[in-house]
Design a protein around this motif. Structure first.
Motif, PDB file in Angstrom:
ATOM      1  N   GLY A 163       0.827  -1.199   0.000  1.00  0.00           N
ATOM      2  CA  GLY A 163       0.000   0.000   0.000  1.00  0.00           C
ATOM      3  C   GLY A 163       0.856   1.241   0.000  1.00  0.00           C
ATOM      4  N   TRP A 164       0.210   2.373   0.145  1.00  0.00           N
ATOM      5  CA  TRP A 164       0.905   3.661   0.267  1.00  0.00           C
ATOM      6  C   TRP A 164       0.320   4.398   1.458  1.00  0.00           C
ATOM      7  CZ3 TRP A 164      -0.047   8.881   0.568  1.00  0.00           C
ATOM      8  CH2 TRP A 164       1.056   9.732   0.367  1.00  0.00           C
ATOM      9  N   GLY A 165       1.182   4.867   2.333  1.00  0.00           N
ATOM     10  CA  GLY A 165       0.725   5.597   3.501  1.00  0.00           C
ATOM     11  C   GLY A 165       1.764   6.597   3.944  1.00  0.00           C
ATOM     12  N   TYR A 166       1.408   7.872   3.896  1.00  0.00           N
ATOM     13  CA  TYR A 166       2.344   8.941   4.247  1.00  0.00           C
ATOM     14  C   TYR A 166       2.828   8.746   5.684  1.00  0.00           C
ATOM     15  CZ  TYR A 166       4.330  13.651   4.145  1.00  0.00           C
ATOM     16  OH  TYR A 166       5.185  14.720   4.164  1.00  0.00           O
ATOM     17  N   SER A 167       4.119   8.918   5.898  1.00  0.00           N
ATOM     18  CA  SER A 167       4.678   8.690   7.225  1.00  0.00           C
ATOM     19  C   SER A 167       5.899   9.558   7.468  1.00  0.00           C
ATOM     20  CB  SER A 167       5.067   7.218   7.406  1.00  0.00           C
ATOM     21  OG  SER A 167       5.800   7.038   8.608  1.00  0.00           O
ATOM     22  N   ASN A 168       5.791  10.462   8.434  1.00  0.00           N
ATOM     23  CA  ASN A 168       6.959  11.228   8.857  1.00  0.00           C
ATOM     24  C   ASN A 168       8.048  10.309   9.401  1.00  0.00           C
ATOM     25  OD1 ASN A 168       6.317  14.189   8.567  1.00  0.00           O
ATOM     26  ND2 ASN A 168       4.527  13.527   9.733  1.00  0.00           N
ATOM     27  N   ILE A 169       7.636   9.202  10.011  1.00  0.00           N
ATOM     28  CA  ILE A 169       8.606   8.301  10.632  1.00  0.00           C
ATOM     29  C   ILE A 169       9.522   7.679   9.574  1.00  0.00           C
ATOM     30  CG2 ILE A 169       8.893   6.429  12.280  1.00  0.00           C
ATOM     31  CD1 ILE A 169       7.338   8.987  13.265  1.00  0.00           C
ATOM     32  N   ASN A 170       9.003   7.432   8.379  1.00  0.00           N
ATOM     33  CA  ASN A 170       9.861   6.952   7.297  1.00  0.00           C
ATOM     34  C   ASN A 170      11.086   7.842   7.134  1.00  0.00           C
ATOM     35  OD1 ASN A 170       8.618   4.607   6.164  1.00  0.00           O
ATOM     36  ND2 ASN A 170       7.083   5.877   5.153  1.00  0.00           N
ATOM     37  N   PHE A 171      10.859   9.143   7.167  1.00  0.00           N
ATOM     38  CA  PHE A 171      11.959  10.054   6.887  1.00  0.00           C
ATOM     39  C   PHE A 171      12.824  10.339   8.106  1.00  0.00           C
ATOM     40  CE2 PHE A 171       9.995  10.177   2.895  1.00  0.00           C
ATOM     41  CZ  PHE A 171      10.981  10.602   2.002  1.00  0.00           C
ATOM     42  N   LEU A 172      12.348   9.997   9.295  1.00  0.00           N
ATOM     43  CA  LEU A 172      13.242   9.979  10.449  1.00  0.00           C
ATOM     44  C   LEU A 172      14.193   8.782  10.333  1.00  0.00           C
ATOM     45  CD1 LEU A 172      10.817  10.889  13.374  1.00  0.00           C
ATOM     46  CD2 LEU A 172      12.209  12.410  11.949  1.00  0.00           C
ATOM     47  N   VAL A 173      13.659   7.639   9.880  1.00  0.00           N
ATOM     48  CA  VAL A 173      14.517   6.472   9.639  1.00  0.00           C
ATOM     49  C   VAL A 173      15.538   6.797   8.553  1.00  0.00           C
ATOM     50  CG1 VAL A 173      14.562   4.074   8.858  1.00  0.00           C
ATOM     51  CG2 VAL A 173      12.749   4.844  10.404  1.00  0.00           C
ATOM     52  N   ALA A 174      15.103   7.507   7.501  1.00  0.00           N
ATOM     53  CA  ALA A 174      16.035   7.901   6.443  1.00  0.00           C
ATOM     54  C   ALA A 174      17.125   8.815   6.991  1.00  0.00           C
ATOM     55  CB  ALA A 174      15.287   8.593   5.312  1.00  0.00           C
ATOM     56  N   GLY A 175      16.762   9.697   7.915  1.00  0.00           N
ATOM     57  CA  GLY A 175      17.759  10.558   8.539  1.00  0.00           C
ATOM     58  C   GLY A 175      18.767   9.770   9.349  1.00  0.00           C
ATOM     59  N   LEU A 176      18.274   8.768  10.091  1.00  0.00           N
ATOM     60  CA  LEU A 176      19.181   7.921  10.866  1.00  0.00           C
ATOM     61  C   LEU A 176      20.087   7.122   9.932  1.00  0.00           C
ATOM     62  CD1 LEU A 176      19.836   7.206  13.802  1.00  0.00           C
ATOM     63  CD2 LEU A 176      18.224   5.294  13.604  1.00  0.00           C
ATOM     64  N   LEU A 177      19.560   6.705   8.792  1.00  0.00           N
ATOM     65  CA  LEU A 177      20.384   6.023   7.793  1.00  0.00           C
ATOM     66  C   LEU A 177      21.520   6.926   7.325  1.00  0.00           C
ATOM     67  CD1 LEU A 177      20.974   3.830   5.622  1.00  0.00           C
ATOM     68  CD2 LEU A 177      19.213   4.922   4.210  1.00  0.00           C
ATOM     69  N   ILE A 178      21.221   8.180   7.045  1.00  0.00           N
ATOM     70  CA  ILE A 178      22.258   9.134   6.640  1.00  0.00           C
ATOM     71  C   ILE A 178      23.336   9.234   7.709  1.00  0.00           C
ATOM     72  CG2 ILE A 178      22.715  11.585   6.234  1.00  0.00           C
ATOM     73  CD1 ILE A 178      19.914  11.718   4.897  1.00  0.00           C
ATOM     74  N   GLU A 179      22.925   9.333   8.957  1.00  0.00           N
ATOM     75  CA  GLU A 179      23.903   9.467  10.038  1.00  0.00           C
ATOM     76  C   GLU A 179      24.754   8.209  10.167  1.00  0.00           C
ATOM     77  OE1 GLU A 179      21.568  12.758  12.763  1.00  0.00           O
ATOM     78  OE2 GLU A 179      21.895  10.752  13.599  1.00  0.00           O
ATOM     79  N   GLN A 180      24.138   7.043  10.014  1.00  0.00           N
ATOM     80  CA  GLN A 180      24.876   5.787  10.136  1.00  0.00           C
ATOM     81  C   GLN A 180      25.921   5.659   9.037  1.00  0.00           C
ATOM     82  OE1 GLN A 180      24.641   3.615  12.560  1.00  0.00           O
ATOM     83  NE2 GLN A 180      26.022   2.061  11.725  1.00  0.00           N
ATOM     84  N   ILE A 181      25.567   6.044   7.818  1.00  0.00           N
ATOM     85  CA  ILE A 181      26.477   5.874   6.681  1.00  0.00           C
ATOM     86  C   ILE A 181      27.545   6.955   6.642  1.00  0.00           C
ATOM     87  CG2 ILE A 181      26.630   5.779   4.159  1.00  0.00           C
ATOM     88  CD1 ILE A 181      25.303   3.337   5.476  1.00  0.00           C
ATOM     89  N   THR A 182      27.180   8.197   6.917  1.00  0.00           N
ATOM     90  CA  THR A 182      28.138   9.302   6.790  1.00  0.00           C
ATOM     91  C   THR A 182      28.957   9.534   8.052  1.00  0.00           C
ATOM     92  OG1 THR A 182      26.557  10.984   7.535  1.00  0.00           O
ATOM     93  CG2 THR A 182      26.611  10.469   5.165  1.00  0.00           C
ATOM     94  N   GLY A 183      28.429   9.119   9.200  1.00  0.00           N
ATOM     95  CA  GLY A 183      29.125   9.353  10.456  1.00  0.00           C
ATOM     96  C   GLY A 183      28.994  10.765  10.985  1.00  0.00           C
ATOM     97  N   ILE A 184      28.113  11.565  10.391  1.00  0.00           N
ATOM     98  CA  ILE A 184      27.881  12.925  10.860  1.00  0.00           C
ATOM     99  C   ILE A 184      26.384  13.148  11.022  1.00  0.00           C
ATOM    100  CG2 ILE A 184      29.971  13.814   9.769  1.00  0.00           C
ATOM    101  CD1 ILE A 184      28.227  14.977   7.544  1.00  0.00           C
ATOM    102  N   PRO A 185      25.969  14.171  11.778  1.00  0.00           N
ATOM    103  CA  PRO A 185      24.540  14.450  11.902  1.00  0.00           C
ATOM    104  C   PRO A 185      23.896  14.680  10.536  1.00  0.00           C
ATOM    105  CG  PRO A 185      25.769  15.673  13.557  1.00  0.00           C
ATOM    106  CD  PRO A 185      26.789  15.074  12.625  1.00  0.00           C
ATOM    107  N   ALA A 186      22.664  14.236  10.396  1.00  0.00           N
ATOM    108  CA  ALA A 186      21.984  14.351   9.107  1.00  0.00           C
ATOM    109  C   ALA A 186      21.885  15.801   8.650  1.00  0.00           C
ATOM    110  CB  ALA A 186      20.592  13.728   9.196  1.00  0.00           C
TER     111      ALA A 186
END
Length: 361
Positions: A163-186
């Motif tokens: 399905g499709w369902g808008y979620s702010n939490i998706n993009f918080l997870v994406a932000g945490l992914l950025i931090e995990q990969i780059t090693g710096i704050p998103a």
């Protein structure tokens, strides 16, 4: 304070013959905040229209350089950084999020091994849009991991990919992914990879606890109608932005957002292959049929033919906005100084009128 705010729409800047857009803008402002404004144009130049007032205490037009909270327009910045990491071979778009954030999306019906990075950016992951009750730090700010943890105590919206369902939490997870990969704050990654290179001097990702806007800024309001009157309550600095983080915390201006969306459309931020992935859209149940969703990006089908690409944003700081650009160099940014739930159909009409009323140049 109850304040009557007649439209008294007046064009600002190079208005040209945009009477049709002015009329649609006035109609939008009638259901929106004390004021509304559109900044539009092409590669040759821009024009501005406004309706109402930027400030209930001192009548003035909303300026295209006024800074405001862009809310979910932040999601496009976040998606761009993730896709840059895909371009760099550091993230795989269809890999499970568990590979990069082990144990983060797990339990209570969630299984990170079945949710891909693509699904997170496309809102097809099924992850909840409810925040839950995160534990604040002593200073009132929130840690990204804690906000995600609290949110995932709520059950999924649906099974991943069904399905499709808008979620702010998706993009918080994406932000945490950025931090995990780059090693710096998103926020630092967004700043060094997008804001700095594009020269977006009026755009900022806030530091923890910083709720300021730089002058000139657009006050934000919440309230309700009572006949021809409106009870406006200033909410500009009422939100702790770390709760919304990479889903909605940034500040910018209509001018800067138009520059960003045009740079993205022009292929200056991600590879052609990633831009194609970003623009691969799915239907959005509950939204107008002229809209569909890609990876952190709305597609808006225009009444004059073709498409525009961008995002909308609404935040209880009292700001609702949207910015879109086309491949032939047209852009349009819209903002009102109120939180307007359910206002996207009318907002889309303003943007469509502005884009279709601007010649390719």
């Amino acid at each position: 304070m109850t304040t009557a705010v007649p439209a008294q729409a007046r064009p600002a800047g190079v208005a040209g013959d945009h009477a049709d857009t002015q009329a649609v803008l006035d109609s939008y402002q009638a259901i929106a905040g004390p004021g509304a404004a559109v900044h539009a144009g092409n590669r040759a130049g821009s024009w501005d229209l406004y309706s109402g007032t930027a400030d209930t205490g001192a009548r003035r037009p909303i300026g295209s350089d006024d800074q405001f909270r862009i809310a979910s327009q932040t999601k496009t910045f976040t998606a761009v950084v993730v896709l840059q990491l895909v371009d760099e071979g550091r993230v795989e778009l269809d890999a499970p999020i568990e590979r990069y954030l082990p144990g983060v999306v797990a339990g209570n019906g969630y299984d990170g091994t079945t949710i891909s990075v693509r699904q997170i950016l496309q809102h097809t992951s099924g992850i909840t849009n409810a925040f839950g009750t995160p534990r604040a730090n002593p200073d009132g700010t929130y840690d990204l991991r804690e906000v995600i943890r609290a949110a995932l105590t709520n059950p999924p919206q649906f099974a991943p990919g069904t399905g499709w369902g808008y979620s702010n939490i998706n993009f918080l997870v994406a932000g945490l992914l950025i931090e995990q990969i780059t090693g710096i704050p998103a926020g630092d990654a967004i700043t060094t990879r997008i804001i700095g290179p594009l020269g977006l001097t009026r755009t900022a990702y806030p530091h923890a606890g910083d709720r300021r806007l730089d002058a000139p800024y657009l006050p934000g309001y919440v309230g309700g109608r009572a006949g021809p009157f409106f009870l406006w309550i200033n909410a500009t600095f009422s939100v702790e932005l770390t709760k919304y983080a990479t889903a909605g915390a940034m500040a910018s201006t209509e001018q800067n957002l138009a520059t960003f969306e045009q740079a993205l459309a022009d292929g200056r931020l991600v590879s052609p292959a990633m831009l194609t992935q970003m623009r691969t859209t799915v239907p959005m149940p509950g939204f107008p049929a002229v809209m569909s969703y890609g990876l952190g990006l709305f597609r808006l089908d225009l009444s004059c033919g073709g498409q525009a690409w961008g995002h909308f944003g609404d935040l209880t700081t009292g700001h609702s906005s949207g910015t879109f650009a086309t491949d032939d160099g047209r852009h349009a940014a819209l903002v009102t100084n109120a939180y307007v739930a359910g206002g996207k159909p009318k907002a889309a009409q303003v943007l469509d009128s502005a884009l279709c009323g601007t010649p390719v140049g």
